[in-house]
Write an enzyme that holds these catalytic residues in place. Structure first.
Site, PDB file in Angstrom:
ATOM      1  N   ASP A 188       0.830  -1.203   0.000  1.00 20.66           N
ATOM      2  CA  ASP A 188       0.000   0.000   0.000  1.00 20.66           C
ATOM      3  C   ASP A 188       0.865   1.254   0.000  1.00 20.66           C
ATOM      4  O   ASP A 188       0.606   2.213  -0.740  1.00 20.66           O
ATOM      5  CB  ASP A 188      -0.892   0.019   1.242  1.00 20.66           C
ATOM      6  CG  ASP A 188      -2.207  -0.709   1.051  1.00 20.66           C
ATOM      7  OD1 ASP A 188      -2.626  -0.900  -0.105  1.00 20.66           O
ATOM      8  OD2 ASP A 188      -2.826  -1.090   2.051  1.00 20.66           O
ATOM      9  N   LEU A 189       1.877   1.272   0.858  1.00 21.98           N
ATOM     10  CA  LEU A 189       2.715   2.466   0.981  1.00 21.98           C
ATOM     11  C   LEU A 189       3.462   2.746  -0.315  1.00 21.98           C
ATOM     12  O   LEU A 189       3.504   3.893  -0.788  1.00 21.98           O
ATOM     13  CB  LEU A 189       3.705   2.290   2.128  1.00 21.98           C
ATOM     14  CG  LEU A 189       3.099   2.165   3.526  1.00 21.98           C
ATOM     15  CD1 LEU A 189       4.188   1.868   4.553  1.00 21.98           C
ATOM     16  CD2 LEU A 189       2.356   3.439   3.908  1.00 21.98           C
TER      17      LEU A 189
END
Length: 408
Positions: A188-189
């Site tokens: 996600d990051l």
């Protein structure tokens, strides 16, 4: 609506993206990470959330920020981590009046970021091709599990799934253990970071062409990109990489070792550094051993070398090894807990722990947050707004029909 002010009411210090207007229709982590980064850099970010529910991560706790009466608020630690420097407005996309208000926000936006399933916004008239004719300069960034094309385009995606399907879990964990996810939502990051880079690139291109464009970023693609050297190892050799625990496939020694009292990490990047470790360990002849003389030799004979190093390192406390290696310029450090990492004097010196008031109310309790790692010499990152309560800025919404609401 669009003048950005910090919680004290003063006009915010201009950041690198000061004056940029971002409409945030994202939730969970990848999209909010992207838009929080833009907000930290000075953009004015308006987060659009569903009435009564909001971003799913508002309920992903405990822990939660306590509300005024001491009960859990609608701001979990998870939500707080990725939603500062934003306003929150609540709009029902299926409601005609709310859609008119949203149209007013789009009219003033430079960027629209969304992470609905591909095609999910078309029924509201909010797909890129439906907006582009009226807003030709709009940068429209779609973040999804698998992208806007391909056989899996309509499938939902989360970080854990992307780590699994994108090969990362096959590389993570002990060699004889089960496949393991990374401890934070790294896919996600990284997807959020790729999205932010794409948005900034499209904005730069717009200065030349005057035109916006559609950006398509997916968790799956981002995770594949993050395989870097391991994927290239496979593409070059044809051998599928295996889990190695804390070891490195191409560098030895480069792993965690148990000292007398706790674990340390030793990252030897060249033959000179290895010779310095041998000197500090009282084993200078080891650097001349033909099994270990070069990195390629050490990779081929890693088990034999690690057996020698394990015994030597276990005889002395971690602090001794860290001091000896630091004095010799060999990267080495303790395996810290989260609390120890955040308390490290280097983390404090670099501003990696920050505090914001939890609301505009006088005497509001502070929220501790991770700082932004970007450092600018003239236009620094700013922390202007705490992660907002759901609908905290509804009063600032444009009135139906295009009029501006009161407030700034």
């Amino acid at each position: 609506m669009w003048e950005d002010r910090d919680p004290s009411g003063a006009t915010a210090a201009p950041g690198p993206l000061s004056g940029l207007r971002v409409l945030d229709l994202t939730r969970i982590l990848a999209g909010p990470t992207c838009t929080q980064l833009l907000g930290d850099l000075g953009a004015d970010v308006v987060k659009v959330e569903a009435p009564g529910r909001g971003d799913d991560t508002r309920g992903w706790g405990p822990p939660f920020l306590p509300g005024p009466d001491g009960t859990d608020s609608d701001r979990s630690a998870y939500f707080i981590a990725a939603n500062r420097n934003k306003r929150s407005v609540t709009l029902d996309l299926a409601d005609r009046a709310d859609r008119a208000r949203l149209d007013g926000l789009i009219e003033g936006a430079d960027v629209l970021a969304e992470n609905f399933r591909p095609g999910g916004l078309a029924k509201y008239g909010l797909a890129y091709d439906q907006l582009a004719a009226r807003h030709p300069a709009l940068i429209y960034c779609s973040i999804s599990g698998f992208g806007q094309t391909g056989p899996r385009r309509t499938e939902a995606g989360y970080d854990f799934l992307a780590q699994a399907m994108g090969g990362l879990m096959s590389l993570t964990g002990d060699a004889e253990g089960a496949p393991t996810k990374v401890g934070v939502g790294i896919t996600d990051l990284m997807c959020g970071m790729y999205a932010a880079v794409a948005i900034l690139s499209a904005l730069q291109e717009r200065t030349r062409s005057g035109h916006g464009q559609h950006i398509d970023v997916s968790l799956f693609d981002a995770q594949l990109a993050c395989l870097v050297n391991e994927a290239t190892n496979y593409l070059l050799s044809g051998a599928d990489p295996k889990r190695r625990g804390n070891e490195h496939p191409n560098i030895v020694p480069y792993r965690a070792f148990r000292a007398a009292d706790k674990h340390i990490v030793l990252t030897v990047g060249n033959d000179g550094q290895f010779a310095k470790w041998c000197e500090a360990a009282g084993l200078p002849g080891l650097a001349r051993d033909p099994r270990f003389a070069t990195n390629a030799d050490r990779v081929r004979n890693r088990d034999a070398l690690h057996a020698i190093m394990d015994e030597a390192i276990a005889a002395r406390p971690a602090a001794d090894w860290v001091a000896a290696m630091t004095a010799r310029g060999v990267p080495c450090g303790p395996v810290n807990t989260v609390a120890e990492a955040l308390a490290d004097p280097q983390a404090r010196a670099r501003g990696m722990v920050v505090s914001l008031p939890s609301s505009d109310a006088p005497g509001a309790p502070a929220i501790g947050m991770l700082g932004n790692p970007l450092k600018f010499s003239r236009t620094p990152v700013t922390y202007r707004r705490p992660p907002p309560a759901l609908g905290a800025h509804d009063a600032e919404l444009p009135k139906p029909g295009g009029g501006e609401a009161d407030g700034g």
